[in-house]
Enzyme design. Structure first.
Site, PDB file in Angstrom:
ATOM      1  N   ARG A 109      36.433  12.746 -16.480  1.00 56.76           N
ATOM      2  CA  ARG A 109      36.303  13.681 -17.943  1.00 56.76           C
ATOM      3  C   ARG A 109      37.748  13.851 -18.506  1.00 56.76           C
ATOM      4  O   ARG A 109      38.522  14.180 -17.812  1.00 56.76           O
ATOM      5  CB  ARG A 109      35.873  14.994 -17.791  1.00 56.76           C
ATOM      6  CG  ARG A 109      34.409  15.011 -17.363  1.00 56.76           C
ATOM      7  CD  ARG A 109      33.974  16.334 -17.696  1.00 56.76           C
ATOM      8  NE  ARG A 109      34.417  17.575 -16.875  1.00 56.76           N
ATOM      9  CZ  ARG A 109      34.005  18.928 -17.141  1.00 56.76           C
ATOM     10  NH1 ARG A 109      32.992  19.017 -18.089  1.00 56.76           N
ATOM     11  NH2 ARG A 109      34.585  19.748 -16.832  1.00 56.76           N
ATOM     12  N   THR A 113      38.890  16.717 -24.228  1.00 58.17           N
ATOM     13  CA  THR A 113      37.530  16.351 -25.169  1.00 58.17           C
ATOM     14  C   THR A 113      36.595  16.467 -24.262  1.00 58.17           C
ATOM     15  O   THR A 113      35.264  16.663 -24.570  1.00 58.17           O
ATOM     16  CB  THR A 113      37.589  15.071 -25.672  1.00 58.17           C
ATOM     17  OG1 THR A 113      37.647  14.076 -24.652  1.00 58.17           O
ATOM     18  CG2 THR A 113      38.926  14.711 -26.317  1.00 58.17           C
ATOM     19  N   ASP A 205      35.795  22.418  -8.899  1.00 63.17           N
ATOM     20  CA  ASP A 205      35.955  20.921  -8.945  1.00 63.17           C
ATOM     21  C   ASP A 205      35.596  20.355  -7.776  1.00 63.17           C
ATOM     22  O   ASP A 205      36.259  20.224  -6.580  1.00 63.17           O
ATOM     23  CB  ASP A 205      37.532  20.713  -9.372  1.00 63.17           C
ATOM     24  CG  ASP A 205      37.511  19.327  -9.734  1.00 63.17           C
ATOM     25  OD1 ASP A 205      37.214  18.255  -8.996  1.00 63.17           O
ATOM     26  OD2 ASP A 205      38.079  19.111 -11.042  1.00 63.17           O
ATOM     27  N   ASP A 208      38.137  17.842  -6.000  1.00 66.30           N
ATOM     28  CA  ASP A 208      39.136  18.286  -5.673  1.00 66.30           C
ATOM     29  C   ASP A 208      38.838  18.984  -4.403  1.00 66.30           C
ATOM     30  O   ASP A 208      39.587  19.033  -3.235  1.00 66.30           O
ATOM     31  CB  ASP A 208      39.824  19.412  -6.705  1.00 66.30           C
ATOM     32  CG  ASP A 208      40.684  18.709  -7.822  1.00 66.30           C
ATOM     33  OD1 ASP A 208      41.086  17.627  -7.438  1.00 66.30           O
ATOM     34  OD2 ASP A 208      40.915  19.304  -8.674  1.00 66.30           O
TER      35      ASP A 208
HETATM   36  C1  PRP Z   1      33.284  15.744 -12.243  1.00 71.23           C
HETATM   37  C2  PRP Z   1      32.086  15.440 -11.622  1.00 71.23           C
HETATM   38  C3  PRP Z   1      31.133  14.611 -12.602  1.00 71.23           C
HETATM   39  C4  PRP Z   1      31.804  15.171 -13.812  1.00 71.23           C
HETATM   40  C5  PRP Z   1      30.838  16.276 -14.508  1.00 71.23           C
HETATM   41  O1  PRP Z   1      33.999  14.577 -12.102  1.00 71.23           O
HETATM   42  O2  PRP Z   1      31.994  14.817 -10.424  1.00 71.23           O
HETATM   43  O3  PRP Z   1      31.520  13.295 -12.754  1.00 71.23           O
HETATM   44  O4  PRP Z   1      32.960  16.114 -13.840  1.00 71.23           O
HETATM   45  O5  PRP Z   1      31.022  16.651 -15.701  1.00 71.23           O
HETATM   46  P1  PRP Z   1      30.431  16.153 -17.007  1.00 71.23           P
HETATM   47  O6  PRP Z   1      28.747  16.481 -16.780  1.00 71.23           O
HETATM   48  O7  PRP Z   1      30.733  17.238 -17.882  1.00 71.23           O
HETATM   49  O8  PRP Z   1      30.653  15.010 -17.378  1.00 71.23           O
HETATM   50  P2  PRP Z   1      35.825  14.387 -12.728  1.00 71.23           P
HETATM   51  O9  PRP Z   1      35.710  14.219 -14.100  1.00 71.23           O
HETATM   52  O10 PRP Z   1      36.151  15.921 -12.316  1.00 71.23           O
HETATM   53  O11 PRP Z   1      36.364  13.301 -12.055  1.00 71.23           O
HETATM   54  P3  PRP Z   1      36.724  13.391 -10.300  1.00 71.23           P
HETATM   55  O12 PRP Z   1      35.292  13.363  -9.646  1.00 71.23           O
HETATM   56  O13 PRP Z   1      37.377  12.061 -10.406  1.00 71.23           O
HETATM   57  O14 PRP Z   1      37.539  14.503 -10.189  1.00 71.23           O
HETATM   58  N1  URA Z   2      33.363  18.676 -12.701  1.00 72.04           N
HETATM   59  C1  URA Z   2      33.268  19.668 -11.672  1.00 72.04           C
HETATM   60  O1  URA Z   2      33.726  19.029 -10.420  1.00 72.04           O
HETATM   61  N2  URA Z   2      32.954  20.646 -11.731  1.00 72.04           N
HETATM   62  C2  URA Z   2      32.379  21.511 -12.731  1.00 72.04           C
HETATM   63  O2  URA Z   2      32.287  22.681 -12.750  1.00 72.04           O
HETATM   64  C3  URA Z   2      32.443  20.818 -13.829  1.00 72.04           C
HETATM   65  C4  URA Z   2      32.588  19.307 -13.832  1.00 72.04           C
END
Ligand code: PRP
Ligand code: URA
Length: 214
Positions: A109, A113, A205, A208
């Site tokens: 994400r 945005t 997160d 993380d």
């Molecule tokens: C997180 C999660 C989803 C997304 C959800 O990934 O694992 O893929 O956010 O958010 P949304 O419904 O608003 O799109 P992130 O973008 O943090 O990436 P990462 O797993 O690489 O940390």
């Molecule tokens: N991605 C995450 O990992 N946690 C949230 O709460 C939203 C997006």
């Protein structure tokens, strides 16, 4: 089960799942424990999401007599985690579906945005013949799931289930509106997002916490 939801959204209220999700939410839970629990919850969600796999009858010989038994009718599965956090769900699903193929969709994400930015896609070449489980522990705005489902469909996948651990109601509605043919299994439904589009109360997160990067 939650009331007032479309029937293709299945919120799993099994006590084992609810107990484990409670531990996932706790910020004191260690990375090791968090990773193990994501895998266990994924397996338990997978148990429900595989409930409609077709069976066929075959005959075997027990040490005592002939017996008619059921076996899976050979439906092929593909697991597709959304990177990164979806990776944490793969092992749990493979423990109940060890022959499944695994594809990967890379999305993150944008911090400002919240739009999904795609950076990787590698799927089994026969994905159109497989039942696909798209894996991501979190559905917040729903943008990542909508984008990943579109990618899967462009590749020819047409029987897709989305398996997640915590979903926000508005994200789920966005996914259902864009992809009404997809069944969604989640372990918890949270009501809101905060000003950074994190799920409240959520679990933070997921990427993380699985990989210990913060
Ligand atoms: C997180 C999660 C989803 C997304 C959800 O990934 O694992 O893929 O956010 O958010 P949304 O419904 O608003 O799109 P992130 O973008 O943090 O990436 P990462 O797993 O690489 O940390
Ligand atoms: N991605 C995450 O990992 N946690 C949230 O709460 C939203 C997006």
């Amino acid at each position: 089960m939650e009331a007032n939801l479309p029937e293709n959204i299945i919120v799993l209220d099994h006590p084992l799942i609810q107990h484990k999700v409670g531990i996932l939410r706790n910020k004191q839970t260690t990375t090791k424990e968090f990773r193990e629990l994501v895998s266990e919850v994924a397996m338990l969600i997978g148990f429900e999401a595989t409930r409609d796999l077709p069976l066929e009858e075959v005959e075997v010989e027990t040490p005592i007599a002939h017996a008619k038994v059921k076996q899976l009718a050979g439906n092929k599965l593909a697991l597709v985690p959304i990177l990164r956090a979806g990776l944490g769900m793969v092992e749990g699903l493979l423990s109940i579906a060890p022959s499944a193929r695994v594809g990967h969709i890379g999305l993150f994400r944008d911090h400002d945005t919240w739009q999904p930015i795609d950076y990787y896609c590698k799927l089994p070449e026969d994905i159109q013949q497989r039942d696909v489980f798209l894996l991501d522990p979190m559905v917040a705005t729903g943008g990542s799931a909508v984008a990943a489902l579109s990618t899967l469909k462009k590749s020819g996948a047409h029987k897709i289930k989305l398996l997640c651990i915590i979903a926000a109601r508005e994200g789920l509605m966005k996914v259902i509106n864009a992809h009404p043919d997809v069944d969604i299994y989640c372990a918890a439904l949270d009501e809101t997002l905060n000003e950074n589009a994190y799920i409240v109360p959520g679990l933070g997160d997921a990427g993380d916490r699985i990989f210990g990067t913060k």
